[in-house]
Write an enzyme that holds these catalytic residues in place. Structure first.
Site, PDB file in Angstrom:
ATOM      1  N   LYS A 232      -7.288  14.026 -51.664  1.00  0.00           N
ATOM      2  CA  LYS A 232      -7.380  14.443 -50.263  1.00  0.00           C
ATOM      3  C   LYS A 232      -6.030  14.651 -49.591  1.00  0.00           C
ATOM      4  O   LYS A 232      -5.112  13.877 -49.773  1.00  0.00           O
ATOM      5  CB  LYS A 232      -8.179  13.398 -49.449  1.00  0.00           C
ATOM      6  CG  LYS A 232      -9.655  13.370 -49.696  1.00  0.00           C
ATOM      7  CD  LYS A 232     -10.355  14.692 -49.542  1.00  0.00           C
ATOM      8  CE  LYS A 232     -10.619  15.134 -48.126  1.00  0.00           C
ATOM      9  NZ  LYS A 232     -11.386  14.277 -47.302  1.00  0.00           N
TER      10      LYS A 232
ATOM     11  N   ASN B  19       0.819  -1.215   0.000  1.00  0.00           N
ATOM     12  CA  ASN B  19       0.000   0.000   0.000  1.00  0.00           C
ATOM     13  C   ASN B  19       0.854   1.267   0.000  1.00  0.00           C
ATOM     14  O   ASN B  19       0.598   2.198  -0.763  1.00  0.00           O
ATOM     15  CB  ASN B  19      -0.935   0.021   1.216  1.00  0.00           C
ATOM     16  CG  ASN B  19      -1.940  -1.121   1.187  1.00  0.00           C
ATOM     17  OD1 ASN B  19      -1.991  -1.879   0.230  1.00  0.00           O
ATOM     18  ND2 ASN B  19      -2.742  -1.255   2.235  1.00  0.00           N
TER      19      ASN B  19
ATOM     20  N   TYR C 219      -7.069   1.813   2.376  1.00  0.00           N
ATOM     21  CA  TYR C 219      -6.839   1.295   1.032  1.00  0.00           C
ATOM     22  C   TYR C 219      -7.913   0.292   0.637  1.00  0.00           C
ATOM     23  O   TYR C 219      -8.324  -0.556   1.426  1.00  0.00           O
ATOM     24  CB  TYR C 219      -5.466   0.613   0.953  1.00  0.00           C
ATOM     25  CG  TYR C 219      -5.168   0.090  -0.435  1.00  0.00           C
ATOM     26  CD1 TYR C 219      -4.677   0.927  -1.418  1.00  0.00           C
ATOM     27  CD2 TYR C 219      -5.432  -1.240  -0.772  1.00  0.00           C
ATOM     28  CE1 TYR C 219      -4.432   0.464  -2.707  1.00  0.00           C
ATOM     29  CE2 TYR C 219      -5.188  -1.715  -2.057  1.00  0.00           C
ATOM     30  CZ  TYR C 219      -4.699  -0.860  -3.016  1.00  0.00           C
ATOM     31  OH  TYR C 219      -4.481  -1.324  -4.290  1.00  0.00           O
TER      32      TYR C 219
ATOM     33  N   ASN D 154      -5.477  15.493 -45.635  1.00  0.00           N
ATOM     34  CA  ASN D 154      -6.299  15.658 -44.448  1.00  0.00           C
ATOM     35  C   ASN D 154      -5.486  15.994 -43.205  1.00  0.00           C
ATOM     36  O   ASN D 154      -4.388  15.487 -43.032  1.00  0.00           O
ATOM     37  CB  ASN D 154      -7.082  14.366 -44.166  1.00  0.00           C
ATOM     38  CG  ASN D 154      -8.101  14.070 -45.238  1.00  0.00           C
ATOM     39  OD1 ASN D 154      -8.692  14.987 -45.803  1.00  0.00           O
ATOM     40  ND2 ASN D 154      -8.304  12.793 -45.529  1.00  0.00           N
TER      41      ASN D 154
ATOM     42  N   GLN E   7      -6.419   0.246  -7.452  1.00  0.00           N
ATOM     43  CA  GLN E   7      -5.511  -0.253  -8.494  1.00  0.00           C
ATOM     44  C   GLN E   7      -5.847   0.381  -9.849  1.00  0.00           C
ATOM     45  O   GLN E   7      -4.991   0.513 -10.715  1.00  0.00           O
ATOM     46  CB  GLN E   7      -5.640  -1.777  -8.592  1.00  0.00           C
ATOM     47  CG  GLN E   7      -4.849  -2.371  -9.741  1.00  0.00           C
ATOM     48  CD  GLN E   7      -4.915  -3.895  -9.747  1.00  0.00           C
ATOM     49  OE1 GLN E   7      -4.732  -4.529  -8.713  1.00  0.00           O
ATOM     50  NE2 GLN E   7      -5.196  -4.484 -10.893  1.00  0.00           N
TER      51      GLN E   7
ATOM     52  N   HIS F 262     -18.177  33.945 -31.901  1.00  0.00           N
ATOM     53  CA  HIS F 262     -19.319  33.204 -32.467  1.00  0.00           C
ATOM     54  C   HIS F 262     -19.027  32.717 -33.892  1.00  0.00           C
ATOM     55  O   HIS F 262     -19.955  32.548 -34.681  1.00  0.00           O
ATOM     56  CB  HIS F 262     -20.581  34.063 -32.482  1.00  0.00           C
ATOM     57  CG  HIS F 262     -20.892  34.745 -31.182  1.00  0.00           C
ATOM     58  ND1 HIS F 262     -21.790  34.231 -30.274  1.00  0.00           N
ATOM     59  CD2 HIS F 262     -20.413  35.885 -30.628  1.00  0.00           C
ATOM     60  CE1 HIS F 262     -21.871  35.048 -29.233  1.00  0.00           C
ATOM     61  NE2 HIS F 262     -21.043  36.052 -29.415  1.00  0.00           N
TER      62      HIS F 262
ATOM     63  N   LYS G  77      -3.964   3.513 -12.195  1.00  0.00           N
ATOM     64  CA  LYS G  77      -2.761   3.552 -13.037  1.00  0.00           C
ATOM     65  C   LYS G  77      -3.067   3.697 -14.523  1.00  0.00           C
ATOM     66  O   LYS G  77      -2.467   4.533 -15.210  1.00  0.00           O
ATOM     67  CB  LYS G  77      -1.915   2.310 -12.774  1.00  0.00           C
ATOM     68  CG  LYS G  77      -1.086   2.442 -11.509  1.00  0.00           C
ATOM     69  CD  LYS G  77      -0.493   1.144 -11.099  1.00  0.00           C
ATOM     70  CE  LYS G  77      -0.487   1.067  -9.576  1.00  0.00           C
ATOM     71  NZ  LYS G  77      -1.849   0.934  -8.972  1.00  0.00           N
TER      72      LYS G  77
END
Lengths: 457, 457, 457, 457
Positions: free
Chosen positions: C283, C110, C317, C285, C322, C156, C325
């Site tokens: 194209k 922990n 805890y 892009n 977990q 706008h 992460k």
């Protein structure tokens, strides 16, 4: 020959861009569907004489060989090639030569990837529904094994009224049934084929979209090509369904975690479904249940992620939409894991029946039945409620159980009380009395169990 | 007599708690449904002889009088009374005296509020579906008025292929149709009556839930009392549906805002649907569309809000669930506003047809048709794509239009090119060629329009 | 010897549970920090005589060898071992034998994982701040290269007032500076060492936490052991900071995508930073920018994910944590990619200066300056605004530019207008006039640029 | 004269648009700040001779009179007028006549509303910090009152190690201290004045922004006018801070709800802080705590709402940003309520000390101390852990307490055990042993309490 485009470009793509725009690290999961879609497409091109029959046959043969490799897990994805579509196109080229260049006719990656993703979604919906059913069965079996167990029913995590443990478990079965129904509704909207919509406008070549739909098992073809390549509603629906489902699982996990705490002491999971501590030798922790509870976070996050990505995008396809896959894959894989491990955990679980008896012996759980007793004698419910409230207050003040209060004292609160009230101060009696439809009486619960037995066959 | 509980309490509720737990400032919106539910409940209590027939009649009469006041907007809510249920109970008491105390028999606020909310949800789903239909009609009418207009179709906000404006608009009609379908699916799950589930376990009194369901227009009664009071799936489903719908509206708003920018110049909204600036005298702003776009944020927020609130709650009812109402009310009211104002805005809008012509005269929009031209002559698509890519690159390098390149030069890229290619360098021609099902050709678009005309009748 | 626990368990962990609870597939990223933390811990244990000095030395030596492997990318993670801590413990055991069993003394996973994560967070904050600075530099350089360019400023998405392009770009530099400041603030809260808090309550062994803090470069030790193992605020702060930052990047991407559209035509990205279409040969892009824009979704999702996971968890805890992460790793890696690719894209970009001139020649952009002209002559601003509004309306009605309206006509709207108004109908003049602090005049913008030059050194 | 714009418009705003774009129903909360900002602005206009000194004086006088009305709650907002700025402008006009038209000079609503909102934010941050401090004091006092109480410390909701109740409570004080620190960091970024940025580009009038900053108590003026009107980072920061804080409160609420359950039985809230049930007479529910827990949902929703709204907006101001206010107001008002009611609830709470004794008498809580006992005798921790695991398993198998196992039996597991181990099987002893910095020993906890006493003065 690693890209599906490039003629007009005078410079090679920058390595940072290659890496940043690559999707092969996750879209390889669509490999099977991509090949199946391409097989149908190649056949259609041949049938409609857009390409020669023999070219169509060669392409199909090449693709089938690739499909075989994929199914055996032997297809070697090249991470240097931007996506799964280009990967397969390249390998096909290596296998069958220049004729491979005819496959990507009357098709864009825009309609291709939408098709792949819908095929994946359809298969996954079926898979998840079957996993949900397994969890329902685990709950039903656990309920049957403990059919006679009465526990305190909670509202606000305070003792409310006694309920049958089976009734409590079946509440989750109901939730899961709605989850399946939602997935089935979503399935209908997945079952529409975008292939043949081209980049956004359809094609000038004489394709046959109904043939494609039939070949790929789709119920219908999309009606508007712009919508077809711009639409990710079906992904969002799945993510929303999974979010609601993961919320249900988080509630179930919370209940089980509470029941496993020493203070509740109602439930024991098998050692094989618990984990320990690196520091505290005595610990046996419900990590599995905690991770199931936590998974609600990940699934909500995935839902929000795609909702945000789609917000304010002009029509039609925008590259932003590539970020539909990771949330979808991640939510479905996590869900799959949760459903499997929860089913197995519940199958291994034991109810501590003695503790159930102790906890449900709290006579205050029966206060409502005593109020209803008064109603049956003609007292207005509001008054009956008030009378019982005062009695509870009296008992707490005297630190006595309700059963310890003599009848004479009861009568001071209401003349309607008779000797038979003492029989009502029993959880099993109270449970048995809840004969109303959907109530917790054994009679009703058995009806529910039989119903589920049939429905989950 | 302001509370529905209190007998066991020895102290008055703290004013901070009164204020903090009060819901009357928003749940007054359930007034109508609460009274209708109570009327059915009182009738059932009488019919089942749980209360006297004459008491039942008196209660019903009192409630009907309250209903009249509510419908006329004349019901005076007392903000000092914690919720709508207690408000109505109190007023009923004032109207008909002590017999009012018999109404809340065999019922808890847990099943009562769940019933109210489902009635509200059912009515609102019908309302919103009708508003969505109005927006679809506005889009269809706008499409019809501009049936001949061709605009550049975009992918990645770059010119892709020319499309019919109507086709573009109908893409939104498709999205909205899915939105209605989702709401209809959700409606089924709203249409289940929780009333009669009591606090969580059912009741020991001989109620008749099927009578209640019939009286209140519910298709079924809930099967499990614990689930019935713990379930807010139907609210979450609505919030998820509204989120997806608001995402659609945000995309539509984005398109229209883009079209209104001076650089695009495709669309003019009526002065009545625009607003100005306090500083810049020339401004005419699409504030309405911006607020519609922004509303996606609010609706996603409401969805997440309730998903979070429900996460990890043990069964059965917890007070946390009171926070289901504000998100639901807010999402539906906002949606209602967006749908109304968007429909009216679109009805008032004008397409700048001249500008549409100018923008869609970009010959690069036709490059794909030229590649497909080569395919029809037997060139593999990949090669055709590459040839056209090189021609585009050549034209850009020379700063020439494709139509300015002489045939001889074209032939250097591919011998297959003939004089007829110049006819393809025209947006209308390209649009007409997209005859594939769901494509943008006038023929396909007219079919779609006719189809919608029928479906939206 | 694959687990850090097990003595009290009578059954092996179920394979489903092994898989479901494993975190090694992602927490291997903490390897370096885990070893560094263990080295400091082993030294401390020796120094405090909790283990023998020679044992401490052996352990440290073993860990350093592992560290070397990790740094060379040669550490072989065993996916069958649940987490990075157990992985390293196992390898250590293989390297140095039984003495390795003394390392995990006075420590729990922990406090260990909380320490690892804080070390990772600290290093990543430094890394990201440096990447942000690079992007600021790219923007500042791009601004300098185009210092004379005037573009329409938008509110706008309508033409508002002309602004300096550099001023617009520096707005993003300001945002990014706040992003760095937020990360610096968060850094302070990462810089607190949890190691030595044990599982939740501290330890009965005579450890020296200040030694650990010094050895590991932490500014302080945590003050409360329960909080220390339960706290993930620092992760949430980073996720919130990244969300705001990714929102900024999404706005920048949106601006650049707009500018690259043919309708705006203001910006050209290098071929190396664009991608093509598999169907449409012409194209080019801005996929990179679209993915940067889309990344806001992923980062918001990660933030919500952990906020939800932490909601309602009792102390201390819980395994739910977990799931901190993946969101953290994913948000930081995505951000890193976005920052790098955006910096490089901007370095490669070209402004189409001619088009900037054309777009900013819209005389309506100068309407506000004309209102302020009137103010200088004593007209109340509200009236001046109204006068200019009417002139704009007049010009639009007549389809004339403001410069085409003769002075006589202007004077009908206000006698204050004189010949010098025509000079104001010029974007550069308007820009130059905005000399107010923070305004867009060249004088102000150059001051800003100089300021940034200094600050970003 | 209800609008701040209109000259160029030929039609009245549509009623649907009036209603849809109106913000007065919520932005009336900014009234005070709007007037204060206008007073400073009017003074500056006079001082800089942009308007006549006497006009400036008249405007200031009128505004002060309005401020008086607002502070007395007597300002009548006109819901027909779109926002608070227009409301005040209108009333000013009615009070002082045409000269009011000079106020809105060199100012736009874009910089005005940003200024108002920052003033509101600054005041609210101060307010909330003071409320947080009150809650910390309530926790510290509660800890002091129960300084001797030992409870089981939990990880995974399983008994871990005994801890001091005060230590557990102080963990929340730590969290709240970080919450205050975050708000203080955000305050710095609120403390920058946007006024004087105009609509987006600054102004051509000779304003003095430093004067404004000084008059309004801002630490600095914004450096870039485009950023100044486009930035809502400070709102997002507040919403993120409130989300983390509300997560902390949800954890505290969860702990207290658990402790109030009959199974835990550790905590009793005063009757005045609990509510009852309309059906179940015995109920005493922790509704307050449940609503605090649920509030995390609302605050996360508000955060996401604005993050989404801001996503992908081009510069500079867009009307979307109007939707910043409702989330901000709602999150802060909810937080205020939660903090107040939690502080009062905790002040009224009682610990059931007898139950604390019973729960913490679980000898398994001491298993870690026994492992550390072995470490002190030279056993490697991993082996010590394993030995204790086996003893726990043995005891559970025999259904014995650890203290019932005779020494001879202990010695079979390890020869190091001596008679003194029995003394360690006591929660208070274990707590006392945790003398490590930040640990739960009385010595450490008293140090923490003293520290807080000083810091919270």
């Amino acid at each position: 020959m690693t890209k599906l485009w490039g003629g007009r470009f005078k410079k090679k793509t920058h390595p940072l861009v290659e890496k940043f725009t690559s999707s092969i690290v996750y879209d390889y999961k669509l490999a099977k569907y991509d090949v199946l879609g391409s097989i149908a497409h190649a056949k259609m091109l041949g049938k409609c004489k857009i390409i020669l029959a023999k070219d169509s046959a060669k392409i199909v043969q090449g693709l089938k060989s690739i499909l075989g490799q994929i199914e055996k897990g032997k297809f070697a994805f090249d991470k240097g090639v931007e996506d799964i579509h280009s990967n397969i196109q390249n390998i096909l080229g290596k296998k069958i030569g220049k004729v491979a260049e005819k496959l990507h006719t009357a098709r864009s990656r825009n309609d291709q990837v939408a098709t792949d993703l819908r095929m994946y979604a359809k298969e996954e919906i079926k898979n998840q529904k079957s996993k949900i059913k397994n969890l329902q069965l685990a709950l039903v079996n656990f309920a049957k094994k403990n059919i006679e167990v009465v526990i305190p029913g909670f509202t606000h995590l305070q003792h409310a009224q006694p309920v049958s443990l089976a009734h409590h478990l079946l509440a989750y079965v109901e939730m899961l049934e709605r989850d399946k129904a939602r997935l089935s509704d979503t399935y209908k909207r997945c079952d529409v084929l975008p292939l043949g919509s081209g980049a956004l406008s359809g094609t000038s070549l004489p394709i046959d979209r109904n043939y494609l739909a039939k070949a790929l098992g789709f119920a219908a073809v999309s009606a508007n090509s712009i919508d077809a390549v711009s639409d990710r509603d079906f992904v969002l629906e799945i993510l929303a369904n999974v979010s609601i489902l993961s919320m249900h699982l988080s509630r179930m996990a919370e209940d089980l975690i509470l029941w496993m705490s020493p203070e509740f002491g109602l439930l024991e999971l098998d050692d094989a479904f618990c984990t320990g501590s690196s520091l505290m030798p005595q610990k046996k922790n419900p990590d599995v249940l905690e991770l199931v509870r936590a998974n609600a976070g990940a699934s909500y996050g995935n839902l929000i992620s795609l909702l945000v990505t789609m917000k304010g995008l002009p029509l039609s396809y925008n590259r932003d939409m590539q970020l539909d896959k990771l949330p979808l894959f991640s939510s479905l894989e996590d869900l799959n894991g949760c459903l499997e491990v929860l089913s197995a955990s519940i199958e291994s679980a034991q109810i501590n029946k003695n503790q159930a008896l102790i906890l449900s012996s709290d006579e205050l759980l029966c206060a409502t039945d005593l109020a209803e007793y008064l109603v049956k004698k003609g007292v207005a419910f509001k008054e009956a409620h008030n009378i019982m409230g005062k009695i509870v207050s009296y008992a707490l003040g005297k630190q006595k159980f309700l059963s310890e209060i003599p009848l004479g004292q009861w009568k001071k609160f209401s003349a309607c009380f008779e000797k038979d009230i003492y029989k009502l101060l029993d959880s099993e009696t109270c449970v048995s009395a809840k004969k109303s439809s959907g109530g917790t009486s054994p009679q009703q619960v058995k009806k529910q169990l039989q119903n589920w037995k049939k429905r989950l066959r």
